[in-house]
Design a protein around this motif. Structure first.
Motif, PDB file in Angstrom:
ATOM      1  N   GLU A 150     -20.056 -39.576  28.464  1.00 34.68           N
ATOM      2  CA  GLU A 150     -19.191 -38.843  29.380  1.00 34.68           C
ATOM      3  C   GLU A 150     -18.881 -37.445  28.598  1.00 34.68           C
ATOM      4  O   GLU A 150     -18.396 -37.369  27.780  1.00 34.68           O
ATOM      5  N   ARG A 166     -12.563 -41.544  31.375  1.00 37.74           N
ATOM      6  CA  ARG A 166     -13.596 -41.512  32.495  1.00 37.74           C
ATOM      7  C   ARG A 166     -14.882 -42.319  32.026  1.00 37.74           C
ATOM      8  O   ARG A 166     -15.662 -42.918  32.914  1.00 37.74           O
ATOM      9  N   ALA A 167     -15.261 -42.477  30.992  1.00 41.19           N
ATOM     10  CA  ALA A 167     -16.463 -43.385  30.633  1.00 41.19           C
ATOM     11  C   ALA A 167     -15.973 -44.976  30.979  1.00 41.19           C
ATOM     12  O   ALA A 167     -16.919 -45.627  31.335  1.00 41.19           O
TER      13      ALA A 167
END
Length: 182
Positions: A150, A166-167
């Motif tokens: 990400e 987010r990853a």
């Protein structure tokens, strides 16, 4: 000399900033009750299993940022964040992360995590690699591996932590997709 020492002792180190892997904002809780998933174990590489934020520099040694720390051990934070994301994606209020000694909790699946990489890389973003295993109440285990990158705009620690968050959300999405396959 004594006065200088006394004055320097009065100065203090700025407080450390503490990060979590959740968004910090309340969201609408999932409404469904199935599937029931309990995350019971998570292993991490030793170099990231520490309170300080670890930042990798391409081609350079890692940097241990003493002023930026995790608010909880990553061994608990990663499963908790994945449980929240999986619950939202699967619309199940019964996805939780428990300590390894709470394995008697009744669930459709037990989820085991082996975190291979959990890297914040300056100027690059986040690299997360997790081998996971869903063990159903009956039947064969479902084993998979999620390797995601990400990107982060900029090199600030705040942006790197956001990229790690987010990853993990992407990893949860891959896990949920594997559970939905017939």
């Amino acid at each position: 000399l004594l006065a200088v020492l006394c004055l320097s002792a009065c100065g203090s180190t700025p407080p450390a900033l503490h990060y979590t892997l959740d968004e910090g904002a309340a969201s609408t809780p999932p409404q469904g009750t199935s599937p029931a998933i309990v995350i019971v174990h998570s292993s991490l590489p030793d170099e990231v299993d520490r309170p300080q934020l670890i930042v990798r520099q391409r081609g350079q040694p890692i940097t241990i940022d003493e002023a930026r720390r995790w608010a909880e051990p990553l061994r608990r934070g990663i499963p908790r964040a994945l449980a929240a994301d999986l619950g939202r994606i699967l619309d199940s209020s019964r996805v939780i992360a428990l300590p390894a000694d709470a394995q008697r909790f009744d669930a459709d699946f037990r989820l085991f995590l082996d975190v291979q990489r959990f890297d914040a890389v300056a100027g690059h973003g986040a690299d997360v690699d997790i081998v996971w295993r869903f063990e159903p109440r009956e039947g064969k285990p479902l084993i998979g591996r999620s390797t995601v990158h990400e990107a982060a705009t900029g090199t600030s620690p705040d942006r790197l932590v956001a990229a790690l968050r987010r990853a993990l959300r992407l990893v949860a999405g891959e896990m949920a997709m594997s559970l939905r396959r017939p």
